[in-house]
Design a protein around this motif. Structure first.
Motif, short mmCIF file in Angstrom:
data_model
loop_
_atom_site.label_atom_id
_atom_site.label_comp_id
_atom_site.label_asym_id
_atom_site.label_seq_id
_atom_site.Cartn_x
_atom_site.Cartn_y
_atom_site.Cartn_z
N GLU A 127 13.59 58.78 76.60
CA GLU A 127 13.16 59.53 77.43
C GLU A 127 14.64 59.43 78.44
O GLU A 127 14.63 59.64 79.00
CB GLU A 127 12.13 58.56 78.60
N GLY A 128 15.13 58.76 78.13
CA GLY A 128 17.06 58.90 78.91
C GLY A 128 17.69 59.64 78.11
O GLY A 128 17.52 59.71 76.44
N ALA A 129 18.67 60.29 78.51
CA ALA A 129 19.37 60.82 78.12
C ALA A 129 20.39 60.53 77.86
O ALA A 129 21.23 58.80 78.14
CB ALA A 129 20.60 62.08 79.15
N GLY A 130 21.62 60.56 76.55
CA GLY A 130 22.68 59.54 76.09
C GLY A 130 23.68 59.83 77.15
O GLY A 130 24.23 58.74 77.85
N ILE A 131 24.56 61.24 77.75
CA ILE A 131 24.83 60.69 78.87
C ILE A 131 24.21 61.66 80.10
O ILE A 131 23.97 62.59 79.18
CB ILE A 131 26.15 61.67 78.74
N GLY A 132 24.19 60.71 80.72
CA GLY A 132 23.57 61.37 82.53
C GLY A 132 22.30 60.94 82.81
O GLY A 132 22.05 59.59 83.38
N GLY A 133 21.22 61.53 82.46
CA GLY A 133 19.64 60.47 83.63
C GLY A 133 19.33 59.47 83.25
O GLY A 133 19.06 60.10 81.59
N GLY A 134 18.42 59.02 83.50
CA GLY A 134 17.40 57.88 82.59
C GLY A 134 16.61 58.29 82.95
O GLY A 134 16.31 60.23 83.54
N ARG A 135 15.20 58.18 82.70
CA ARG A 135 13.72 58.97 83.23
C ARG A 135 13.16 59.54 84.15
O ARG A 135 13.80 58.60 84.95
CB ARG A 135 13.19 57.93 82.18
N TYR A 136 13.10 60.64 84.70
CA TYR A 136 12.81 61.01 86.08
C TYR A 136 14.18 61.18 86.60
O TYR A 136 14.45 61.98 87.91
CB TYR A 136 11.92 60.66 86.95
N GLY A 137 15.66 61.27 85.86
CA GLY A 137 16.92 61.63 86.46
C GLY A 137 17.80 62.26 85.89
O GLY A 137 17.33 63.32 84.78
N ASN A 138 17.78 63.01 86.82
CA ASN A 138 18.85 64.30 86.77
C ASN A 138 20.50 63.99 86.48
O ASN A 138 20.93 62.47 86.48
CB ASN A 138 19.32 64.66 88.09
N GLY A 139 20.97 65.19 85.18
CA GLY A 139 22.56 64.52 85.17
C GLY A 139 23.35 65.01 85.22
O GLY A 139 23.37 66.88 85.06
N SER A 140 24.74 65.27 86.16
CA SER A 140 25.08 66.62 86.77
C SER A 140 26.77 66.70 86.92
O SER A 140 27.06 65.37 86.96
CB SER A 140 24.22 67.07 88.10
N GLY A 141 27.57 67.33 87.42
CA GLY A 141 29.36 66.57 87.72
C GLY A 141 29.38 66.50 85.78
O GLY A 141 30.48 65.53 86.11
N ILE A 142 29.03 66.83 85.19
CA ILE A 142 29.67 66.05 83.45
C ILE A 142 30.33 66.97 82.98
O ILE A 142 30.56 68.57 82.65
CB ILE A 142 28.70 65.82 82.51
N THR A 143 31.86 66.21 82.89
CA THR A 143 33.20 67.06 82.02
C THR A 143 33.38 65.97 80.73
O THR A 143 33.28 64.95 81.05
CB THR A 143 33.62 66.88 83.39
N VAL A 144 33.34 67.31 80.08
CA VAL A 144 34.17 66.46 78.68
C VAL A 144 35.41 67.47 78.39
O VAL A 144 35.29 68.62 78.15
CB VAL A 144 33.43 66.27 77.11
N SER A 145 36.71 67.22 78.43
CA SER A 145 38.23 67.64 78.27
C SER A 145 38.78 67.07 77.01
O SER A 145 40.12 67.79 76.96
CB SER A 145 38.44 67.86 80.01
N GLY A 146 38.29 66.03 76.69
CA GLY A 146 39.21 65.93 75.49
C GLY A 146 38.43 64.08 74.60
O GLY A 146 37.51 64.07 75.17
N GLY A 147 38.62 64.14 73.53
CA GLY A 147 37.80 62.62 73.03
C GLY A 147 36.79 63.52 72.05
O GLY A 147 37.46 64.82 71.36
N GLU A 148 36.42 62.17 71.09
CA GLU A 148 35.07 62.66 70.25
C GLU A 148 34.28 61.80 70.98
O GLU A 148 34.11 61.09 70.89
CB GLU A 148 35.75 62.32 69.04
N VAL A 149 33.19 62.74 71.15
CA VAL A 149 31.72 62.47 71.82
C VAL A 149 30.28 62.48 71.42
O VAL A 149 30.35 63.08 70.54
CB VAL A 149 31.52 63.31 73.06
N ILE A 150 29.97 61.97 70.97
CA ILE A 150 28.27 61.73 70.03
C ILE A 150 27.27 61.07 71.69
O ILE A 150 27.77 60.32 71.89
CB ILE A 150 28.05 61.07 69.10
N ALA A 151 26.89 61.87 71.23
CA ALA A 151 25.61 61.67 73.03
C ALA A 151 23.88 62.29 72.16
O ALA A 151 24.03 63.41 72.20
CB ALA A 151 25.81 62.25 74.08
N THR A 152 23.38 61.11 72.29
CA THR A 152 22.12 60.91 71.91
C THR A 152 20.92 60.46 72.79
O THR A 152 21.13 59.11 72.96
CB THR A 152 22.05 60.60 70.63
#
Length: 276
Positions: A127-152
């Motif tokens: 129930e957690g985000a790959g990048i961002g919030g845990g369960r019941y948590g929000n994910g905000s202010g997330i920026t990707v400007s380079g690199g290789e990202v795999i988020a599950t």
């Protein structure tokens, strides 16, 4: 390698200072960090458990959270994470028991997370985000400007987190992709990028880069999770593929929810809605 006991992170940080992980000049270097129960791999523990002001600029880093804790970020017990920056290296972050891979622990939010380079693989706990919030948590202010990202985002039958954004029952907002190559996979009910199951996805901007965002079930590719609206989504460049889960929009709302304020002014965009 470092491994801590109960309520402590593998690499424990509980003060207002900065923690920086880097490789020696001309070298590679590696760090394997595993938290004890309630402790992040790198970041907060279960008592003073917020994981803030963490920078990784090089080396090979493998961070595993203990039960209910993020790989990199907050410890267990509603612990948040903020100001996490990755600018280089090969980083693998795995959350456990309802925590994000990078971001909040169980019940915690992940904010001000920036990736400018390197290779990053972030996997949430149930129930957690790959990048961002845990369960019941929000994910905000997330920026990707380079690199290789795999988020599950991971899931249970009770719901899943977004690849990038909110955990289950959490919102994803103020997410910007301006470069790099991003693959974001939401869990059951979670958006690829945006809200977790029953979470809203809002103010999501793509200006450049290559983005592949997918919900496996009832969330939008980019936008809201199951039951969550997708609002304020702007795509002005880049190559974007957004695939919704069952009855979810490619770009917009998850199942049973609306998509509003969506603007596409440039780039190559392929949006695929899910079948019911």
């Amino acid at each position: 390698s470092v491994q801590s006991g109960t309520y402590h992170a593998g690499v424990h940080k509980e003060n207002a200072g900065n923690l920086t992980v880097t490789a020696p000049e001309g070298g590679t270097g590696s760090l394997n960090a595993t938290g004890g129960q309630g402790g992040a791999g790198i970041g907060g523990g279960g008592i003073d458990g917020n994981g803030n002001n963490i920078t990784i600029s090089g080396g090979t880093v493998d961070a595993k959270g203990g039960e209910y804790s993020a790989g990199i970020g907050g410890g267990g017990g509603n612990k948040d994470a903020s100001k996490i920056t990755i600018s280089g290296g090969n980083v693998t972050a795995t959350g456990a028991g309802h925590a994000a891979g990078i971001g909040g622990g169980n019940g915690g939010s992940g904010t001000d997370i920036e990736i400018t380079g390197g290779k990053v693989k972030a996997t949430g706990g149930q129930e957690g985000a790959g990048i961002g919030g845990g369960r019941y948590g929000n994910g905000s202010g997330i920026t990707v400007s380079g690199g290789e990202v795999i988020a599950t985002g991971k899931d249970t039958l009770l719901g899943g987190g977004a690849g990038i954004g909110g955990g289950s029952h959490g919102n994803g907002s103020d997410i910007t992709i301006s470069g790099g190559e991003v693959t974001a996979n939401g869990g059951i009910g979670g958006a690829g990028i945006g809200g977790g199951d029953n979470g809203v996805g809002q103010t999501i901007v793509v200006t450049s880069g290559k983005v592949n965002a997918t919900s496996i079930h009832q969330g939008a590719g980019i936008g809201g999770g199951y039951g969550g609206a997708g609002t304020g989504i702007i795509i002005s460049g880049g190559k974007v593929t957004a695939t919704g889960g069952e009855a979810g929009a490619g770009i917009g709302g998850g199942t049973d929810a609306d998509g509003t304020g969506i603007t596409i002014s440039g780039g190559e965009v392929n949006a695929i809605g899910g079948h019911w």
